[in-house]
Design an enzyme around this catalytic site. Structure first.
Site, PDB file in Angstrom:
ATOM      1  N   THR A  15      37.399 -79.963  48.983  1.00 14.09           N
ATOM      2  CA  THR A  15      36.028 -79.916  48.418  1.00 14.09           C
ATOM      3  C   THR A  15      35.208 -81.102  48.918  1.00 14.09           C
ATOM      4  OG1 THR A  15      36.565 -81.141  46.392  1.00 14.09           O
ATOM      5  CG2 THR A  15      36.803 -78.731  46.334  1.00 14.09           C
ATOM      6  N   ASN A  16      35.867 -82.228  49.189  1.00  8.23           N
ATOM      7  CA  ASN A  16      35.134 -83.364  49.769  1.00  8.23           C
ATOM      8  C   ASN A  16      34.727 -83.058  51.202  1.00  8.23           C
ATOM      9  OD1 ASN A  16      34.876 -85.907  48.041  1.00  8.23           O
ATOM     10  ND2 ASN A  16      36.919 -85.219  47.574  1.00  8.23           N
ATOM     11  N   HIS A 110      38.300 -92.413  46.869  1.00  5.39           N
ATOM     12  CA  HIS A 110      39.332 -92.510  45.821  1.00  5.39           C
ATOM     13  C   HIS A 110      38.682 -92.201  44.470  1.00  5.39           C
ATOM     14  CE1 HIS A 110      43.075 -93.740  43.964  1.00  5.39           C
ATOM     15  NE2 HIS A 110      42.367 -94.425  43.094  1.00  5.39           N
TER      16      HIS A 110
HETATM   17  C1  GRF Z   1      39.893 -86.012  45.501  1.00  4.91           C
HETATM   18  O1  GRF Z   1      39.926 -86.257  44.119  1.00  4.91           O
HETATM   19  C2  GRF Z   1      39.968 -87.321  46.234  1.00  4.91           C
HETATM   20  O2  GRF Z   1      39.333 -88.371  45.566  1.00  4.91           O
HETATM   21  C3  GRF Z   1      41.430 -87.581  46.265  1.00  4.91           C
HETATM   22  O3  GRF Z   1      42.036 -86.320  46.431  1.00  4.91           O
HETATM   23  C4  GRF Z   1      41.164 -85.315  45.966  1.00  4.91           C
HETATM   24  C5  GRF Z   1      40.902 -84.390  47.110  1.00  4.91           C
HETATM   25  O4  GRF Z   1      40.176 -83.335  46.714  1.00  4.91           O
HETATM   26  N1  GRF Z   1      41.738 -88.503  47.322  1.00  4.91           N
HETATM   27  P1  GRF Z   1      39.633 -82.301  47.826  1.00  4.91           P
HETATM   28  O5  GRF Z   1      40.809 -81.876  48.658  1.00  4.91           O
HETATM   29  O6  GRF Z   1      38.602 -83.019  48.635  1.00  4.91           O
HETATM   30  O7  GRF Z   1      39.067 -81.198  46.983  1.00  4.91           O
END
Ligand code: GRF
Length: 206
Positions: A15-16, A110
């Site tokens: 999702t990021n 993070h």
């Molecule tokens: C996010 O909460 C990020 O902060 C952590 O892992 C998660 C990844 O989520 N490092 P996504 O795969 O980007 O949805």
């Protein structure tokens, strides 16, 4: 200004990664995602990249120690002349050779206000479980440059969220994820505009 060539390393839903893709598509970032690499074959983030016709590869960690795994990463990154590496839910620790090779060019997101609930054993929902257990009144998300200390590099942006009494780890995760999707593209935008200067442990936003 020439577009910054970006690689995104993932291990999960991405999702990021999607937030960065969307921001680039809205022309907010002077950069281009040239490559998405996952250490997990079933990472949904690979499908998100495919959807956007972004080169995406699964680098299989089996039968490779961390050093040799990172050598494969470096080979793929150099093939695309990558300028900036984003760790977006990437659950493997990077070795010192790749960190040295890309000093202050690797960014991580993070899901807490570092240095709280950060470091080797804090990732995913565990971060929020510990925050809820502790009874903190605020939490949030942090972007930072990556150095050899897990979650320990110079901090770029932090943004907080209020933690309510009835929040659970899951509800807090949802709140923090919204912040992540905001500050990660923001941090990348600043990098691509040459506005981030690392001075010792601190990052100056010019
Ligand atoms: C996010 O909460 C990020 O902060 C952590 O892992 C998660 C990844 O989520 N490092 P996504 O795969 O980007 O949805």
């Amino acid at each position: 200004m020439e577009k910054v060539k970006i690689a995104v390393l993932i291990s999960g839903s991405g999702t990021n990664l999607q937030a960065v893709i969307d921001s680039i598509n809205k022309k907010e970032i002077n950069g281009e995602i040239k490559l998405v690499i996952s250490n997990r074959q079933n990472a949904f983030g690979l499908k998100r990249a495919e959807e956007e016709n972004i080169k995406n590869i699964f680098v299989d960690p089996r039968n490779l120690n961390d050093e040799n795994y990172d050598k494969k990463l470096i080979f793929e990154l150099e093939k695309e002349s990558i300028d900036l590496i984003i760790l977006a839910g990437y659950l493997k620790i990077l070795t010192k050779n790749i960190i040295k090779e890309y000093k202050n060019k690797i960014m991580n997101i993070h899901p807490s206000l570092i240095p709280c609930f950060s470091g080797k054993k804090y990732y995913g929902i565990k971060v929020h479980e510990e925050a809820i257990k502790y009874g903190v009144k605020i939490s949030g998300a942090t972007t930072h440059f990556v150095d050899e200390e897990p979650d320990g590099g110079p901090i770029i942006i932090q943004e907080m969220v209020k933690v309510d009494y009835d929040d659970t780890a899951e509800s807090l995760q949802k709140k923090v994820l919204k912040i992540e999707h905001k500050i990660l593209p923001e941090s990348i935008k600043l990098f691509c505009e040459g506005k981030l200067e690392v001075i010792g442990r601190k990052v100056k936003i010019k």
